[in-house]
Design a protein around this motif. Sequence first.
Motif, PDB file in Angstrom:
ATOM      1  N   ASN A   1      -9.250  -2.277  -5.088  1.00 55.93           N
ATOM      2  CA  ASN A   1      -9.487  -1.273  -4.048  1.00 55.93           C
ATOM      3  C   ASN A   1      -9.840  -1.967  -2.731  1.00 55.93           C
ATOM      4  OD1 ASN A   1      -9.966   1.184  -2.754  1.00 55.93           O
ATOM      5  ND2 ASN A   1     -12.093   1.286  -3.466  1.00 55.93           N
TER       6      ASN A   1
ATOM      7  N   ASN B   1     -13.086  -5.408   3.390  1.00 51.12           N
ATOM      8  CA  ASN B   1     -11.968  -4.730   2.741  1.00 51.12           C
ATOM      9  C   ASN B   1     -11.780  -3.341   3.308  1.00 51.12           C
ATOM     10  OD1 ASN B   1     -10.768  -6.266   0.276  1.00 51.12           O
ATOM     11  ND2 ASN B   1     -12.973  -6.620   0.116  1.00 51.12           N
TER      12      ASN B   1
ATOM     13  N   GLU C   1       0.815  -1.213   0.000  1.00 50.08           N
ATOM     14  CA  GLU C   1       0.000   0.000   0.000  1.00 50.08           C
ATOM     15  C   GLU C   1       0.849   1.263   0.000  1.00 50.08           C
ATOM     16  OE1 GLU C   1      -2.361   0.399   3.515  1.00 50.08           O
ATOM     17  OE2 GLU C   1      -0.777  -0.255   4.875  1.00 50.08           O
TER      18      GLU C   1
ATOM     19  N   VAL D   1      -6.803  -1.978 -10.811  1.00 49.37           N
ATOM     20  CA  VAL D   1      -6.678  -1.587  -9.410  1.00 49.37           C
ATOM     21  C   VAL D   1      -7.651  -2.402  -8.569  1.00 49.37           C
ATOM     22  CG1 VAL D   1      -6.814   0.301  -7.745  1.00 49.37           C
ATOM     23  CG2 VAL D   1      -6.046   0.752 -10.100  1.00 49.37           C
TER      24      VAL D   1
ATOM     25  N   THR E   1      -8.180  -5.153   0.442  1.00 49.86           N
ATOM     26  CA  THR E   1      -7.061  -5.765   1.170  1.00 49.86           C
ATOM     27  C   THR E   1      -7.231  -7.269   1.346  1.00 49.86           C
ATOM     28  OG1 THR E   1      -8.221  -5.128   3.209  1.00 49.86           O
ATOM     29  CG2 THR E   1      -6.429  -3.686   2.456  1.00 49.86           C
TER      30      THR E   1
ATOM     31  N   ARG F   1      -5.150  -1.698  -2.206  1.00 56.61           N
ATOM     32  CA  ARG F   1      -5.441  -0.265  -2.336  1.00 56.61           C
ATOM     33  C   ARG F   1      -4.294   0.560  -1.759  1.00 56.61           C
ATOM     34  NH1 ARG F   1      -4.387   0.625   2.163  1.00 56.61           N
ATOM     35  NH2 ARG F   1      -5.570   0.275   4.068  1.00 56.61           N
TER      36      ARG F   1
ATOM     37  N   SER G   1     -10.759   0.012   2.179  1.00 55.87           N
ATOM     38  CA  SER G   1     -10.797   0.550   0.825  1.00 55.87           C
ATOM     39  C   SER G   1     -10.777   2.075   0.835  1.00 55.87           C
ATOM     40  CB  SER G   1     -12.068   0.058   0.107  1.00 55.87           C
ATOM     41  OG  SER G   1     -12.149  -1.348   0.113  1.00 55.87           O
ATOM     42  N   LEU G   2     -10.712   2.611  -0.364  1.00 58.35           N
ATOM     43  CA  LEU G   2     -10.781   4.050  -0.547  1.00 58.35           C
ATOM     44  C   LEU G   2     -12.161   4.434  -1.063  1.00 58.35           C
ATOM     45  CD1 LEU G   2      -7.397   4.636  -2.430  1.00 58.35           C
ATOM     46  CD2 LEU G   2      -7.877   5.232  -0.047  1.00 58.35           C
TER      47      LEU G   2
ATOM     48  N   TYR H   1      -3.272   9.303  -9.107  1.00 56.65           N
ATOM     49  CA  TYR H   1      -4.640   8.778  -9.047  1.00 56.65           C
ATOM     50  C   TYR H   1      -5.434   9.009 -10.331  1.00 56.65           C
ATOM     51  CZ  TYR H   1      -6.786  13.389  -8.053  1.00 56.65           C
ATOM     52  OH  TYR H   1      -7.244  14.678  -8.128  1.00 56.65           O
TER      53      TYR H   1
END
Length: 610
Positions: free
Chosen positions: A234, A196, A119, A232, A236, A145, A198-199, A156
């Motif tokens: 996003n 997860n 990360e 990507v 874990t 992510r 995440s963003l 990004y």
Amino acid sequence: MNYKFRIGKTVHLIILSVFLAGIFLGIVRSDLILTIVPGSSQLKNSGQMSYERLPVDVLNEIQAEEYLLIYNEGSRESVLLKDNIQQTLLYMKKKVEVIPHSLVPEQIDQYKNVIIALEEISKIPTLDQLMEYTSNGGKILFAMRPEIDNSLYNVYRKLGIYEVGDFITLEGIKLTSNILINQRELTIGAENIAKNSSLAVGLESKADVLATSDDDTPLMWSMSFNNGKFIVFNGTMLSTKENRGLISGALSMLNDDFIYPILDMKVLYLDDFPAPIQAGYHEGIFEEYRRDIKSFFEDIWWPDILSGAAKYDVVYTGVLIETYNDVVKAPFNDIGSDRSTLIRYGRELLKMGGELGVHGYNHQSLTTDPAAVVDLGYNAWNSMGDMVLALQTVESFVKQSFPNYPLTTYVPPSNRISDEGVQALLESIPTINTISSLYLEDDVGYSKIQEFEATSTHNNLPRITSGYEYSEKNKWAIANAITSIGVFSHFIHPDDIFDENRSFSKSWSTLSKEYNGMLSDLHADYPWLQSRTASNASIQMANYLNAEVFIKQDSDRIIAYVDRFAQEMKFLLRTNKKITSLKNCTVTKVDDDIYVVSTKDMIIEIGLVD
């Protein structure tokens, strides 16, 4: 009038037919048939087949495609993710160079793909070069992510994100693509899959969303960047085995054309079968079927199991138990053992193309450590010598029932066996060459967790899923394993229906429908999977592991070379191009842009055109 009674020719033929039929049934019901059971001789074929080698001049010309895997050696989460991705690539026969983030070289054009398994992308000193690599046609998978920092803000927009928010926790997963083969729109609830970190993101319209959380937040997407491409993830959760199909699927979608070999096996185990059947009644069974336990298995359960196998193209490996006593100290005997049950069900199992393996003399796990079995209420064995004697007892029991029948597969009771237990097993039953425990991690520290691998003494051929219930967890694990390695490996216990927890308080009529629904979906979604017994699957696995695969790829063709080739191999191919020609292989479309490639040759060629 005097009439003489004469027996005509037709009556003679009828009498002769009845007589011969009687002899045949007598033989079938006797032990004589057990020495000539079709297929039993095949089980001894546990050694590897002869392999074909590629010519030296060909080997000198070809070069394996190489993948770069970047991780943070100081982060436990990154190391676990790296290990899982590396094993996934090894199964796919891809050459991978694993490098800590601080040692990433500036020159990376030689890599087919780059996989970022950390990360802290700000710690990668060559992040700008990675972006340039992608712009020039390279492909990068972000398998975790990124953390929120200046490095993320610098890249990004290239990743297809137009807005970055805070960290959030995402639950559940919905597939909006066929990243897992034939599983577009598969939905797994929050209670059946890891959460997860995440963003919160907003994506560009050009980003192609491959999967979302249950609240439709993007969880995986692809984004073209000039001549290259990013995918990507996003989240874990890619550090665990049950998600390896997402890794394989992401790599296949990251590239324009992608091909990799698979094990190609569909294996089903009947744990504790044949085994002594308890006498008496079970309230739920009697209420539904008006039968005692023994007649239920004979009249209902077993016919249902055989019917599903015939209908959905599966064969069973039954792993037997001699007795359910808890004796772990010599002497051992078979007093009270039900040999007639073993003979009857064993014979029918072999008749349907299945095979017999060993679960144990009894159901006590092979360990001398009491701590390893105390939670099960089992007894630890008194010594390794007692394990050997008990296993020799069950082998003798089987030999009396099935003369000349070699036992090659062992399944540890409750999936627990110590190294000492393995040694005792291989010493006591020398024909055993395969141990089948668990593939996926569980919450028990003493369970034997395996990869598909060959050791110096035996093959590890793990089981992946279990139970009659067609749960979301099973659906997810099945789809991931088939996408990543081409394996369905499942086991059931006959007596699960008597346990409220293992049966989820469901009746057999309900469980049998769910179980057959699983087999039906498997047959419909993956009809190309080869149904195998454990011994045949073990041979197939050894051949697959021994093979070395090289892929040569141009814009208009793919050539696959297999060194140490053994008779046959299957590949999965993902391409949106039209297939124009085939050499030494057959191709079957199994999903949008996905094909199964079968070959009996060391070199195959597939022509492609946009």
